[in-house]
Design a protein around this motif. Structure first.
Motif, PDB file in Angstrom:
ATOM      1  N   LYS A   1       0.846  -1.209   0.000  1.00 30.73           N
ATOM      2  CA  LYS A   1       0.000   0.000   0.000  1.00 30.73           C
ATOM      3  C   LYS A   1       0.876   1.251   0.000  1.00 30.73           C
ATOM      4  O   LYS A   1       0.619   2.200  -0.750  1.00 30.73           O
ATOM      5  CB  LYS A   1      -0.922   0.009   1.226  1.00 30.73           C
ATOM      6  N   ASP A   2       1.910   1.203   0.869  1.00 33.26           N
ATOM      7  CA  ASP A   2       2.821   2.344   0.938  1.00 33.26           C
ATOM      8  C   ASP A   2       3.537   2.547  -0.401  1.00 33.26           C
ATOM      9  O   ASP A   2       3.762   3.686  -0.838  1.00 33.26           O
ATOM     10  CB  ASP A   2       3.851   2.156   2.056  1.00 33.26           C
ATOM     11  N   LYS A   3       3.891   1.450  -1.057  1.00 34.47           N
ATOM     12  CA  LYS A   3       4.566   1.522  -2.353  1.00 34.47           C
ATOM     13  C   LYS A   3       3.653   2.183  -3.378  1.00 34.47           C
ATOM     14  O   LYS A   3       4.082   3.073  -4.128  1.00 34.47           O
ATOM     15  CB  LYS A   3       4.971   0.121  -2.814  1.00 34.47           C
ATOM     16  N   LEU A   4       2.390   1.740  -3.393  1.00 32.00           N
ATOM     17  CA  LEU A   4       1.439   2.348  -4.334  1.00 32.00           C
ATOM     18  C   LEU A   4       1.282   3.844  -4.040  1.00 32.00           C
ATOM     19  O   LEU A   4       1.249   4.675  -4.960  1.00 32.00           O
ATOM     20  CB  LEU A   4       0.086   1.639  -4.259  1.00 32.00           C
ATOM     21  N   GLU A   5       1.206   4.148  -2.770  1.00 32.70           N
ATOM     22  CA  GLU A   5       1.085   5.555  -2.369  1.00 32.70           C
ATOM     23  C   GLU A   5       2.334   6.326  -2.789  1.00 32.70           C
ATOM     24  O   GLU A   5       2.244   7.453  -3.295  1.00 32.70           O
ATOM     25  CB  GLU A   5       0.876   5.643  -0.852  1.00 32.70           C
ATOM     26  N   SER A   6       3.503   5.693  -2.589  1.00 34.92           N
ATOM     27  CA  SER A   6       4.764   6.339  -2.973  1.00 34.92           C
ATOM     28  C   SER A   6       4.820   6.566  -4.481  1.00 34.92           C
ATOM     29  O   SER A   6       5.302   7.609  -4.950  1.00 34.92           O
ATOM     30  CB  SER A   6       5.958   5.493  -2.550  1.00 34.92           C
ATOM     31  N   VAL A   7       4.348   5.595  -5.242  1.00 38.35           N
ATOM     32  CA  VAL A   7       4.332   5.737  -6.703  1.00 38.35           C
ATOM     33  C   VAL A   7       3.434   6.910  -7.093  1.00 38.35           C
ATOM     34  O   VAL A   7       3.794   7.732  -7.948  1.00 38.35           O
ATOM     35  CB  VAL A   7       3.889   4.414  -7.371  1.00 38.35           C
ATOM     36  N   LYS A   8       2.285   7.010  -6.435  1.00 37.96           N
ATOM     37  CA  LYS A   8       1.377   8.125  -6.729  1.00 37.96           C
ATOM     38  C   LYS A   8       2.035   9.457  -6.374  1.00 37.96           C
ATOM     39  O   LYS A   8       1.976  10.424  -7.144  1.00 37.96           O
ATOM     40  CB  LYS A   8       0.068   7.970  -5.943  1.00 37.96           C
ATOM     41  N   VAL A   9       2.658   9.479  -5.185  1.00 33.48           N
ATOM     42  CA  VAL A   9       3.325  10.712  -4.751  1.00 33.48           C
ATOM     43  C   VAL A   9       4.452  11.057  -5.715  1.00 33.48           C
ATOM     44  O   VAL A   9       4.636  12.222  -6.097  1.00 33.48           O
ATOM     45  CB  VAL A   9       3.840  10.568  -3.299  1.00 33.48           C
TER      46      VAL A   9
END
Length: 169
Positions: free
Chosen positions: A133-141
């Motif tokens: 989830k954090d990775k997906l969030e990081s990719v979005k950021v």
């Protein structure tokens, strides 16, 4: 003389009760025969026939005694063997019981370890899920930052162009 007295008389002379009864079978005791009449009647039964019967009986008794002793000896041997087998069985049972106890303890330890590993695995799965989830969030950021960076670069480029335009004017 009655029949029981006649049998007693013959038994006192070494006859067996069975032989005495067989020898006296032909006598009519209702006539109250005397000792002489009884002795005459049994005389045909006595002698070699009686001696032969007594020898056969003695031989049979000897065989019975021999067989009885053999049976007693075998009983004793079998008793010893049974005791040995029971002792052997007892020792084996004790040995296997201790091994079973050790295996049960080992099983309990392994089950505890499996449970611990399962808990760790569940925790790792939860952490991995959170990291995804954090990775997906990081990719979005990252994508947003790249867009913002591009926008800022465009703004900076636009400002540079305006500054150059103002300077070269």
């Amino acid at each position: 003389m009655n029949k029981s007295q006649a049998i007693k008389l013959l038994k006192d002379e070494g006859w067996t009760e069975a032989d005495a009864k067989r020898a006296l079978a032909g006598i009519d005791f209702s006539t109250n025969p005397g000792e002489l009449a009884i002795r005459r009647t049994i005389s045909s039964f006595a002698g070699t026939e009686l001696i032969q019967r007594q020898r056969l009986q003695a031989a049979q008794k000897g065989m019975v005694t021999k067989k009885t002793k053999e049976i007693e000896r075998k009983d004793e041997e079998y008793g010893i063997q049974i005791n040995q087998y029971e002792e052997s069985l007892k020792l084996a049972k004790e040995k296997y019981e201790s091994e079973i106890q050790a295996l049960l303890l080992r099983k309990t330890d392994l089950e505890t370890q499996v449970n611990s590993i399962a808990l760790q695995n569940n925790e790792l799965l939860r952490v991995n899920e959170q990291l995804e989830k954090d990775k997906l969030e990081s990719v979005k950021v990252k994508e947003e930052l790249e867009k913002d960076n591009k926008n800022f670069k465009n703004i900076v480029d636009a400002i540079k162009l305006e500054i150059q335009a103002l300077l070269f004017k």
